[in-house]
Design a protein around this motif. Structure first.
Motif, PDB file in Angstrom:
ATOM      1  N   LEU A   1       7.263  10.860 -14.986  1.00  0.00           N
ATOM      2  CA  LEU A   1       8.293  10.017 -14.009  1.00  0.00           C
ATOM      3  C   LEU A   1       7.777   9.780 -12.850  1.00  0.00           C
ATOM      4  O   LEU A   1       8.227   8.538 -12.466  1.00  0.00           O
ATOM      5  N   PHE A   2       7.221  10.744 -12.007  1.00  0.00           N
ATOM      6  CA  PHE A   2       6.956  10.263 -10.666  1.00  0.00           C
ATOM      7  C   PHE A   2       5.594  10.561 -10.044  1.00  0.00           C
ATOM      8  O   PHE A   2       5.571   9.779  -8.805  1.00  0.00           O
ATOM      9  N   TYR A   3       4.836  11.011 -10.839  1.00  0.00           N
ATOM     10  CA  TYR A   3       3.462  10.804 -10.411  1.00  0.00           C
ATOM     11  C   TYR A   3       2.788  10.021  -9.880  1.00  0.00           C
ATOM     12  O   TYR A   3       2.320   9.824  -8.695  1.00  0.00           O
ATOM     13  N   TYR A   4       2.730   8.743 -10.598  1.00  0.00           N
ATOM     14  CA  TYR A   4       2.384   7.635 -10.043  1.00  0.00           C
ATOM     15  C   TYR A   4       3.547   6.693  -9.557  1.00  0.00           C
ATOM     16  O   TYR A   4       4.638   6.916 -10.014  1.00  0.00           O
ATOM     17  N   ARG A   5       3.317   5.848  -8.420  1.00  0.00           N
ATOM     18  CA  ARG A   5       4.075   4.980  -7.928  1.00  0.00           C
ATOM     19  C   ARG A   5       4.422   3.823  -8.776  1.00  0.00           C
ATOM     20  O   ARG A   5       3.271   3.540  -9.516  1.00  0.00           O
ATOM     21  N   ARG A   6       5.238   2.962  -8.716  1.00  0.00           N
ATOM     22  CA  ARG A   6       5.616   1.935  -9.757  1.00  0.00           C
ATOM     23  C   ARG A   6       4.628   0.596  -9.282  1.00  0.00           C
ATOM     24  O   ARG A   6       4.222   0.682  -8.127  1.00  0.00           O
ATOM     25  N   GLY A   7       4.335  -0.268 -10.186  1.00  0.00           N
ATOM     26  CA  GLY A   7       3.563  -1.440 -10.072  1.00  0.00           C
ATOM     27  C   GLY A   7       2.252  -1.184 -10.421  1.00  0.00           C
ATOM     28  O   GLY A   7       1.811  -0.199 -10.839  1.00  0.00           O
ATOM     29  N   LYS A   8       1.483  -2.360 -10.268  1.00  0.00           N
ATOM     30  CA  LYS A   8      -0.245  -2.292 -10.642  1.00  0.00           C
ATOM     31  C   LYS A   8      -1.025  -1.791  -9.598  1.00  0.00           C
ATOM     32  O   LYS A   8      -1.563  -2.243  -9.019  1.00  0.00           O
ATOM     33  N   THR A   9      -0.576  -0.690  -9.622  1.00  0.00           N
ATOM     34  CA  THR A   9      -1.502   0.479  -8.299  1.00  0.00           C
ATOM     35  C   THR A   9      -1.624   1.603  -8.862  1.00  0.00           C
ATOM     36  O   THR A   9      -0.921   2.096  -9.673  1.00  0.00           O
ATOM     37  N   THR A  10      -2.579   2.320  -8.345  1.00  0.00           N
ATOM     38  CA  THR A  10      -2.865   3.711  -8.774  1.00  0.00           C
ATOM     39  C   THR A  10      -2.272   4.829  -7.734  1.00  0.00           C
ATOM     40  O   THR A  10      -2.750   5.931  -7.393  1.00  0.00           O
ATOM     41  N   MET A  11      -1.541   4.274  -6.666  1.00  0.00           N
ATOM     42  CA  MET A  11      -0.852   5.020  -5.782  1.00  0.00           C
ATOM     43  C   MET A  11      -0.283   5.933  -6.175  1.00  0.00           C
ATOM     44  O   MET A  11       0.715   5.991  -7.220  1.00  0.00           O
TER      45      MET A  11
ATOM     46  N   PRO B   1       3.034  12.104  -0.109  1.00  0.00           N
ATOM     47  CA  PRO B   1       3.754  11.472   1.343  1.00  0.00           C
ATOM     48  C   PRO B   1       2.653  10.286   2.155  1.00  0.00           C
ATOM     49  O   PRO B   1       1.545  10.620   2.058  1.00  0.00           O
ATOM     50  N   ASN B   2       3.510   9.469   2.617  1.00  0.00           N
ATOM     51  CA  ASN B   2       2.674   8.356   3.196  1.00  0.00           C
ATOM     52  C   ASN B   2       1.825   8.870   4.435  1.00  0.00           C
ATOM     53  O   ASN B   2       0.525   8.427   4.416  1.00  0.00           O
ATOM     54  N   PHE B   3       2.090   9.812   5.115  1.00  0.00           N
ATOM     55  CA  PHE B   3       1.332  10.335   5.960  1.00  0.00           C
ATOM     56  C   PHE B   3       0.101  11.126   5.591  1.00  0.00           C
ATOM     57  O   PHE B   3      -0.987  10.889   6.275  1.00  0.00           O
ATOM     58  N   MET B   4       0.165  11.712   4.108  1.00  0.00           N
ATOM     59  CA  MET B   4      -0.980  12.313   3.480  1.00  0.00           C
ATOM     60  C   MET B   4      -1.889  11.210   3.021  1.00  0.00           C
ATOM     61  O   MET B   4      -3.019  11.365   3.066  1.00  0.00           O
TER      62      MET B   4
ATOM     63  N   PHE C   1      -5.746  10.979   4.481  1.00  0.00           N
ATOM     64  CA  PHE C   1      -7.173  10.766   3.349  1.00  0.00           C
ATOM     65  C   PHE C   1      -7.939   9.493   3.919  1.00  0.00           C
ATOM     66  O   PHE C   1      -9.028   9.659   3.945  1.00  0.00           O
ATOM     67  N   LYS C   2      -7.010   8.448   3.973  1.00  0.00           N
ATOM     68  CA  LYS C   2      -7.811   7.039   4.326  1.00  0.00           C
ATOM     69  C   LYS C   2      -8.678   7.304   5.472  1.00  0.00           C
ATOM     70  O   LYS C   2      -9.691   6.898   5.592  1.00  0.00           O
ATOM     71  N   LYS C   3      -7.906   7.744   6.485  1.00  0.00           N
ATOM     72  CA  LYS C   3      -8.630   8.150   7.983  1.00  0.00           C
ATOM     73  C   LYS C   3      -9.786   8.879   7.799  1.00  0.00           C
ATOM     74  O   LYS C   3     -10.870   8.773   8.471  1.00  0.00           O
ATOM     75  N   ARG C   4      -9.652   9.876   7.181  1.00  0.00           N
ATOM     76  CA  ARG C   4     -10.685  11.039   6.930  1.00  0.00           C
ATOM     77  C   ARG C   4     -11.879  10.670   6.304  1.00  0.00           C
ATOM     78  O   ARG C   4     -12.954  10.577   6.508  1.00  0.00           O
ATOM     79  N   ALA C   5     -11.709   9.823   5.067  1.00  0.00           N
ATOM     80  CA  ALA C   5     -12.807   9.260   4.379  1.00  0.00           C
ATOM     81  C   ALA C   5     -13.444   8.139   5.153  1.00  0.00           C
ATOM     82  O   ALA C   5     -14.541   8.098   5.027  1.00  0.00           O
ATOM     83  N   GLY C   6     -12.830   7.599   5.992  1.00  0.00           N
ATOM     84  CA  GLY C   6     -13.348   6.629   6.970  1.00  0.00           C
ATOM     85  C   GLY C   6     -14.327   7.232   7.942  1.00  0.00           C
ATOM     86  O   GLY C   6     -15.392   6.393   8.375  1.00  0.00           O
TER      87      GLY C   6
ATOM     88  N   LYS D   1      -6.936  -7.398  -2.118  1.00  0.00           N
ATOM     89  CA  LYS D   1      -5.411  -7.187  -2.391  1.00  0.00           C
ATOM     90  C   LYS D   1      -5.190  -5.599  -2.387  1.00  0.00           C
ATOM     91  O   LYS D   1      -4.034  -5.256  -2.049  1.00  0.00           O
ATOM     92  N   ASN D   2      -5.967  -5.099  -3.160  1.00  0.00           N
ATOM     93  CA  ASN D   2      -5.829  -3.630  -3.480  1.00  0.00           C
ATOM     94  C   ASN D   2      -6.250  -2.444  -2.563  1.00  0.00           C
ATOM     95  O   ASN D   2      -6.506  -1.393  -3.074  1.00  0.00           O
ATOM     96  N   ARG D   3      -6.637  -2.884  -1.464  1.00  0.00           N
ATOM     97  CA  ARG D   3      -7.621  -1.977  -0.775  1.00  0.00           C
ATOM     98  C   ARG D   3      -6.867  -0.796  -0.118  1.00  0.00           C
ATOM     99  O   ARG D   3      -7.366   0.262   0.219  1.00  0.00           O
ATOM    100  N   ASP D   4      -5.298  -1.022   0.144  1.00  0.00           N
ATOM    101  CA  ASP D   4      -4.639   0.086   0.421  1.00  0.00           C
ATOM    102  C   ASP D   4      -3.832   0.670  -0.603  1.00  0.00           C
ATOM    103  O   ASP D   4      -2.814   1.474  -0.601  1.00  0.00           O
ATOM    104  N   THR D   5      -4.190   0.393  -1.761  1.00  0.00           N
ATOM    105  CA  THR D   5      -3.452   1.072  -2.953  1.00  0.00           C
ATOM    106  C   THR D   5      -4.215   1.923  -3.993  1.00  0.00           C
ATOM    107  O   THR D   5      -4.001   2.183  -5.136  1.00  0.00           O
ATOM    108  N   ILE D   6      -5.469   2.477  -3.297  1.00  0.00           N
ATOM    109  CA  ILE D   6      -6.147   3.352  -4.215  1.00  0.00           C
ATOM    110  C   ILE D   6      -5.701   4.772  -4.397  1.00  0.00           C
ATOM    111  O   ILE D   6      -5.752   5.356  -5.595  1.00  0.00           O
ATOM    112  N   VAL D   7      -4.944   5.315  -3.142  1.00  0.00           N
ATOM    113  CA  VAL D   7      -4.405   6.573  -3.239  1.00  0.00           C
ATOM    114  C   VAL D   7      -2.902   6.365  -3.033  1.00  0.00           C
ATOM    115  O   VAL D   7      -2.688   5.811  -2.136  1.00  0.00           O
TER     116      VAL D   7
END
Lengths: 233, 109
Positions: A98-108, A112-115, A119-124, B103-109
């Motif tokens: 039910l919850f692991y993936y967020r809705r929509g055509k995305t793999t988010m 939490p948003n801050f997490m 990850f994006k900041k550290r990966a950069g 478009k999807n650069r912020d939706t990987i994780v």
């Protein structure tokens, strides 16, 4: 027969852990940020460090769980403990579906948003293999709310194996868990673009969601059928 | 005195409009100013991720930035999401993979 059941439980737990997506997503983030900044050589080193970090931390977590179970209980869990683990597996199955993936055509993911921003900041900022390793360990830690049940179930089953078998099984568990991350690295190295991989992940999101949920349920059934009911009989 | 009062009234009206705009931006996604340089650098970033040739991408990145700029000038209130959506639509004509990853650069994780 007992040993076979224990091995199968460890295998199913590892496959379920492999189907979780935070590790793969963070590796893709690492490639995205690194390749965008024109540092492909450093990215390759960082990605290898990342995979090593995930492997080592998974082995450490599982070995720690086995050791703590041995210290606190002296042997594998009793029926009450197994029923508790099985019910947690059923709850996790529902949460993942039910919850692991967020809705929509995305793999988010449902983190939490801050997490996600962290990850994006550290990966950069990753430049060396050691930093990649640290990121791998952090990603494994971030996945812990979903993977701790798998680690406990696997640790409980590992205690039923002979001593040498425990070490082999721990390493096998970790290797199976990192298989998707390894395959992602191989695909990128062989020329696939991030767009191809990301499209594939979005296309098969429903499959992963159902597969992970079903695997949690199978683990619960195995625990109840082969450990609780058979143990009571 | 009448001139001063008129100036004060104009100033109060302008402040009220600004305050209303600020309030709206706090309630809904953040209002941004369109930056052509930022858009082109983001497109170039994603092009490097995909391993596209920089020179070729620069040509159509400028065209896309022009089109998005024309679109943005017609609007008083735009957000980051709006710019991403419109830019990826314009990019599709030139490179579908680039449009997708942009478009999807912020939706990987």
């Amino acid at each position: 027969m007992e040993v076979l059941v224990d091995v199968l439980v460890v295998l199913f737990a590892a496959l379920t852990g492999a189907s979780l997506q935070l590790g793969t997503g963070t590796l893709l983030l690492l490639y995205h940020e690194g390749l965008g900044r024109k540092v492909p050589k450093r990215v390759r080193r960082a990605a290898s460090g990342y995979i090593f970090g995930v492997l080592i931390f998974t082995i450490l977590l599982l070995a720690t769980a086995v050791l703590l179970m041995l210290l606190w209980f002296g042997k594998a869990l009793n029926e009450d403990g197994l029923i508790f683990l099985a019910s947690l597996c059923i709850v996790m199955a529902g949460i993942v579906i039910l919850f692991y993936y967020r809705r929509g055509k995305t793999t988010m993911l449902w983190i939490p948003n801050f997490m996600a921003k962290y990850f994006k900041k550290r990966a950069g900022k990753v430049e060396t293999g050691a930093e990649g390793m640290a990121l791998g360990m952090t990603a494994t830690l971030g996945e812990l709310p979903f993977s701790i049940i798998l680690i406990l179930v696997a640790a409980n089953s590992l205690l039923g194996l002979p001593r040498a078998g425990i070490i082999i099984a721990i390493v096998a568990y970790a290797l199976i868990t990192i298989m998707p991350i390894l395959i992602t690295k191989i695909l990128i190295k062989s020329g696939r673009t991030l767009a191809d991989i990301q499209r594939w992940r979005v296309k098969n999101k429903m499959f992963f969601r159902i597969f992970t949920g079903v695997m949690y349920l199978i683990l619960a059934i195995f625990l109840v059928a082969f450990k609780v009911i058979k143990g009571a009989a | 005195m009448k001139v001063v009062e008129k100036a004060k009234a104009t100033y109060r009206r302008a402040r009220a409009v600004e305050a209303a705009t600020e309030k709206k931006s706090r309630q809904s996604p953040k209002r941004v100013k369109f930056s052509r340089r930022k858009l082109v650098s983001e497109i170039m970033f994603e092009a490097r991720v995909l391993g596209r040739h920089a020179g070729a991408v620069e040509i159509f990145a400028d065209k896309v930035a022009n089109e998005v700029e024309v679109w943005a000038k017609k609007r008083t209130y735009i957000t980051e999401d709006d710019i991403t959506r419109v830019a990826s639509e314009k990019l599709k004509k030139y490179d579908k993979d680039l449009a997708y990853i942009y478009k999807n650069r912020d939706t990987i994780v």
